[in-house]
Each structure stands twice: as structure tokens, then as C-alpha cells.
Design a protein around this motif. Structure first.
Motif, PDB file in Angstrom:
ATOM      1  N   ALA A 108      41.262  49.266  48.786  1.00 20.97           N
ATOM      2  CA  ALA A 108      40.565  48.293  49.098  1.00 20.97           C
ATOM      3  C   ALA A 108      40.607  47.928  50.856  1.00 20.97           C
ATOM      4  N   ALA A 109      41.855  48.056  51.261  1.00 17.17           N
ATOM      5  CA  ALA A 109      42.186  47.666  52.479  1.00 17.17           C
ATOM      6  C   ALA A 109      41.562  48.836  53.349  1.00 17.17           C
ATOM      7  N   GLN A 110      41.791  50.083  52.941  1.00 23.37           N
ATOM      8  CA  GLN A 110      41.410  51.160  53.547  1.00 23.37           C
ATOM      9  C   GLN A 110      39.739  51.407  53.612  1.00 23.37           C
ATOM     10  N   ALA A 111      38.893  50.942  52.571  1.00 25.68           N
ATOM     11  CA  ALA A 111      37.660  50.823  52.557  1.00 25.68           C
ATOM     12  C   ALA A 111      37.004  49.860  53.494  1.00 25.68           C
ATOM     13  N   GLN A 112      37.627  48.682  53.621  1.00 32.09           N
ATOM     14  CA  GLN A 112      37.286  47.720  54.404  1.00 32.09           C
ATOM     15  C   GLN A 112      37.348  48.258  56.151  1.00 32.09           C
ATOM     16  N   GLN A 113      38.490  48.923  56.400  1.00 29.75           N
ATOM     17  CA  GLN A 113      38.840  49.263  57.519  1.00 29.75           C
ATOM     18  C   GLN A 113      37.739  50.605  57.910  1.00 29.75           C
ATOM     19  N   ALA A 114      37.246  51.192  56.830  1.00 30.68           N
ATOM     20  CA  ALA A 114      36.306  52.320  57.198  1.00 30.68           C
ATOM     21  C   ALA A 114      34.977  51.552  57.263  1.00 30.68           C
ATOM     22  N   GLY A 115      34.798  50.521  57.073  1.00 26.11           N
ATOM     23  CA  GLY A 115      33.476  49.912  57.168  1.00 26.11           C
ATOM     24  C   GLY A 115      32.611  49.723  55.851  1.00 26.11           C
ATOM     25  N   SER A 116      33.046  49.906  54.908  1.00 21.76           N
ATOM     26  CA  SER A 116      32.427  49.948  53.511  1.00 21.76           C
ATOM     27  C   SER A 116      31.750  48.730  53.477  1.00 21.76           C
ATOM     28  N   ARG A 117      30.364  48.538  53.072  1.00 22.35           N
ATOM     29  CA  ARG A 117      29.759  47.102  52.854  1.00 22.35           C
ATOM     30  C   ARG A 117      29.986  46.604  51.481  1.00 22.35           C
ATOM     31  N   CYS A 118      30.233  47.536  50.449  1.00 19.96           N
ATOM     32  CA  CYS A 118      30.531  46.975  49.118  1.00 19.96           C
ATOM     33  C   CYS A 118      31.646  47.770  48.642  1.00 19.96           C
ATOM     34  N   ILE A 119      32.653  46.959  48.095  1.00 17.41           N
ATOM     35  CA  ILE A 119      33.801  47.710  47.199  1.00 17.41           C
ATOM     36  C   ILE A 119      33.826  47.244  45.901  1.00 17.41           C
ATOM     37  N   ILE A 120      33.597  48.211  44.943  1.00 16.97           N
ATOM     38  CA  ILE A 120      33.336  48.102  43.414  1.00 16.97           C
ATOM     39  C   ILE A 120      34.996  48.448  42.954  1.00 16.97           C
ATOM     40  N   PHE A 121      35.587  47.386  42.428  1.00 19.49           N
ATOM     41  CA  PHE A 121      36.604  47.325  41.716  1.00 19.49           C
ATOM     42  C   PHE A 121      36.589  47.416  40.182  1.00 19.49           C
ATOM     43  N   ASP A 122      36.564  48.598  39.781  1.00 20.49           N
ATOM     44  CA  ASP A 122      36.323  49.064  38.273  1.00 20.49           C
ATOM     45  C   ASP A 122      37.694  48.833  37.655  1.00 20.49           C
ATOM     46  N   ILE A 123      37.698  47.618  36.781  1.00 25.32           N
ATOM     47  CA  ILE A 123      38.970  46.980  36.121  1.00 25.32           C
ATOM     48  C   ILE A 123      38.760  46.906  34.794  1.00 25.32           C
ATOM     49  N   PRO A 124      39.146  47.746  33.724  1.00 24.50           N
ATOM     50  CA  PRO A 124      38.694  47.576  32.451  1.00 24.50           C
ATOM     51  C   PRO A 124      39.323  46.031  32.000  1.00 24.50           C
ATOM     52  N   LEU A 125      40.630  45.815  32.275  1.00 22.42           N
ATOM     53  CA  LEU A 125      41.090  44.440  31.626  1.00 22.42           C
ATOM     54  C   LEU A 125      40.952  43.362  32.785  1.00 22.42           C
ATOM     55  N   LEU A 126      39.866  43.443  33.446  1.00 28.74           N
ATOM     56  CA  LEU A 126      39.673  42.366  34.489  1.00 28.74           C
ATOM     57  C   LEU A 126      39.693  40.661  33.886  1.00 28.74           C
ATOM     58  N   VAL A 127      39.041  40.674  32.794  1.00 26.48           N
ATOM     59  CA  VAL A 127      39.125  39.392  32.200  1.00 26.48           C
ATOM     60  C   VAL A 127      40.406  39.053  31.693  1.00 26.48           C
ATOM     61  N   GLU A 128      41.039  40.054  30.895  1.00 21.28           N
ATOM     62  CA  GLU A 128      42.352  40.081  30.145  1.00 21.28           C
ATOM     63  C   GLU A 128      43.493  39.555  31.168  1.00 21.28           C
ATOM     64  N   SER A 129      43.426  40.169  32.161  1.00 22.90           N
ATOM     65  CA  SER A 129      44.414  39.873  33.223  1.00 22.90           C
ATOM     66  C   SER A 129      44.721  38.451  33.816  1.00 22.90           C
ATOM     67  N   GLY A 130      43.523  37.736  33.988  1.00 19.62           N
ATOM     68  CA  GLY A 130      43.497  36.492  34.470  1.00 19.62           C
ATOM     69  C   GLY A 130      43.766  36.374  35.879  1.00 19.62           C
ATOM     70  N   ARG A 131      44.268  37.436  36.757  1.00 19.75           N
ATOM     71  CA  ARG A 131      44.731  37.286  38.139  1.00 19.75           C
ATOM     72  C   ARG A 131      43.684  37.901  39.245  1.00 19.75           C
ATOM     73  N   TRP A 132      42.619  38.644  38.732  1.00 18.84           N
ATOM     74  CA  TRP A 132      41.555  39.237  39.743  1.00 18.84           C
ATOM     75  C   TRP A 132      40.522  38.405  40.164  1.00 18.84           C
ATOM     76  N   ARG A 133      40.124  37.195  39.471  1.00 21.15           N
ATOM     77  CA  ARG A 133      39.300  36.516  39.725  1.00 21.15           C
ATOM     78  C   ARG A 133      38.950  36.054  41.468  1.00 21.15           C
ATOM     79  N   GLN A 134      40.250  35.459  41.721  1.00 22.00           N
ATOM     80  CA  GLN A 134      40.317  34.662  42.781  1.00 22.00           C
ATOM     81  C   GLN A 134      40.087  36.037  44.123  1.00 22.00           C
ATOM     82  N   GLN A 135      40.485  37.161  43.825  1.00 27.29           N
ATOM     83  CA  GLN A 135      40.378  38.118  44.672  1.00 27.29           C
ATOM     84  C   GLN A 135      38.949  38.776  44.933  1.00 27.29           C
ATOM     85  N   LEU A 136      37.986  38.483  44.096  1.00 26.11           N
ATOM     86  CA  LEU A 136      36.535  38.787  43.998  1.00 26.11           C
ATOM     87  C   LEU A 136      35.507  38.024  44.434  1.00 26.11           C
ATOM     88  N   ASP A 137      34.387  38.577  45.032  1.00 28.70           N
ATOM     89  CA  ASP A 137      33.128  37.749  45.216  1.00 28.70           C
ATOM     90  C   ASP A 137      32.624  37.442  43.992  1.00 28.70           C
TER      91      ASP A 137
END
Length: 208
Positions: A108-137
Motif C-alpha cells: 500500500a505504501a508503494q502504491a501511495q508513493q507511485a501516485g495511485s488514486r485508489c488502493i483496493i485491499f482485497d481481504i477475505p476475512l476483513l470483517v472477521e479480523s476486526g482490525r482493518w476497519r480503522q485503516q480504511l476509508d
């Protein structure tokens, strides 16, 4: 569920959905429209491939039988073990998940540095993990009926319906995912062209 306009910085979109929901199809469409994909499953496969950073610890924890002749984790054996033994699943996740998280943030940091306008985090267990929400828009959920999930995975992977249902039982429920969503695509009975149109509309809102 709502979505505001595009920001100047890269938007960080968490994409999730149950097995067979069509999440990967949606991810591919967003990438084709200019998004950068950070794929947690792909990262996990790299980590457990021959020479991957997780292989040595997996062998230490689960024995040589957990590693195939090619030097990679025996995915089929470990998949069955994880879904039949919750304690083994937790041990495996303790090895893999921190490494996936590190690599995800690096990409994600590499994508940001490269000027990406949108980073898609494909995370199958996003809801289950409970730790991703605060890192996402925003969290984008791809949803469909359970019967549709089963039918798609049986047709795609050749698994039994019982095997698919067992995997689904280890994932968040539809209600939990939809509750966690900022945006939800109901991908049931849609033509591929209709799904593509919905994704193009979202892409504009994501700054693409």
C-alpha cells in the motif's frame, strides 16, 4: 451506507465478501479501471510458496507433512486441517496473518508513493479480523445468497456442497458483512455487463 467524493490522497477501499460472492471479479474490474490491488490471498500464497517466509515456521509447528514435495505448504492438507480443527487454524493464522499484514502495508505504501488514486485491499476475512476497519476509508462488500455461493464454488472448484458450506460456516455471516459495509453490491442474478456498470459507477466515486 454512504460514500463521499474522491479525496486527493489515494482512497483506501477494503473489499470483502464470502466465498463465491464474486469479490475477485469486482476486484479485477476495479483494477482495469485504474485501481491498485493489494490482494491478501495472493500475498498469503506467496508466503506459503516454496521459499516463502512462512514455510519454515509452518513446518516447525505442523511437521514435515505440512510441506509438499515442491517445498510449498500443502494447501489442501492444511485447508482440511484448519476447517476441522479450530486450534490448528488459529495456530496457522498466528503464523501467516502478521506476515500478510506487513506485506499488505508495504504494498500500500508503494502504491501511495507511485501516485495511485485508489488502493483496493482485497481481504477475505476483513470483517472477521476486526482490525482493518480503522485503516480504511470505506468497506465495499460483495453479497449474494448462500445458495448462490455454494453453486458457484461447486461449479468452479468441483468441491462438494458440504465442503463449501463448512468454509462458509467459518466466515462472517451475510448480515455481519452487510452491517460492516459502507457500500454493498448485491451480486446475485446479475449479468456480467450489469455488474461492470455498477463497478464503473463506484469507480468514479473512488476517484478513478
Amino acid at each position: 451506507m454512504s460514500c463521499s467524493g474522491a479525496a486527493l490522497a489515494a482512497q483506501r477501499i477494503g473489499l470483502t465478501g464470502g466465498i463465491g460472492s464474486g469479490k475477485s471479479t469486482v476486484a479485477g474490474m476495479l483494477v482495469a479501471l485504474g485501481a491498485t490491488l493489494v490482494d491478501a490471498d495472493a500475498i498469503a500464497r506467496e508466503l506459503t510458496a516454496a521459499g516463502g517466509a512462512a514455510v519454515k515456521e509452518i513446518a516447525s509447528q505442523f511437521g514435515a507433512a505440512a510441506i509438499g514435495a515442491d517445498g510449498a505448504m500443502n494447501r489442501e492438507k492444511m485447508r482440511k486441517l484448519a476447517f476441522n480443527d479450530p486450534a490448528a487454524r488459529q495456530r496457522l493464522e498466528t503464523i501467516i496473518h502478521p506476515l500478510v499484514s506487513q506485506q499488505t502495508l508495504k504494498q500500500a505504501a508503494q502504491a501511495q508513493q507511485a501516485g495511485s488514486r485508489c488502493i483496493i485491499f482485497d481481504i477475505p476475512l476483513l470483517v472477521e479480523s476486526g482490525r482493518w476497519r480503522q485503516q480504511l476509508d470505506r468497506v465495499l462488500v460483495v453479497d449474494c445468497r448462500e445458495s448462490t455461493q455454494v453453486a458457484r464454488v461447486v461449479a468452479r472448484n468441483g468441491w462438494t456442497s458440504q465442503a463449501v458450506e463448512k468454509i462458509m460456516g467459518g466466515q462472517a455471516s451475510r448480515a455481519q458483512r452487510v452491517t460492516a459495509a459502507d457500500i454493498c453490491i448485491y451480486n446475485d442474478g446479475l449479468l456480467l455487463e450489469t455488474l461492470a456498470l455498477l463497478v464503473r459507477q463506484l469507480a468514479v466515486r473512488f476517484g478513478l
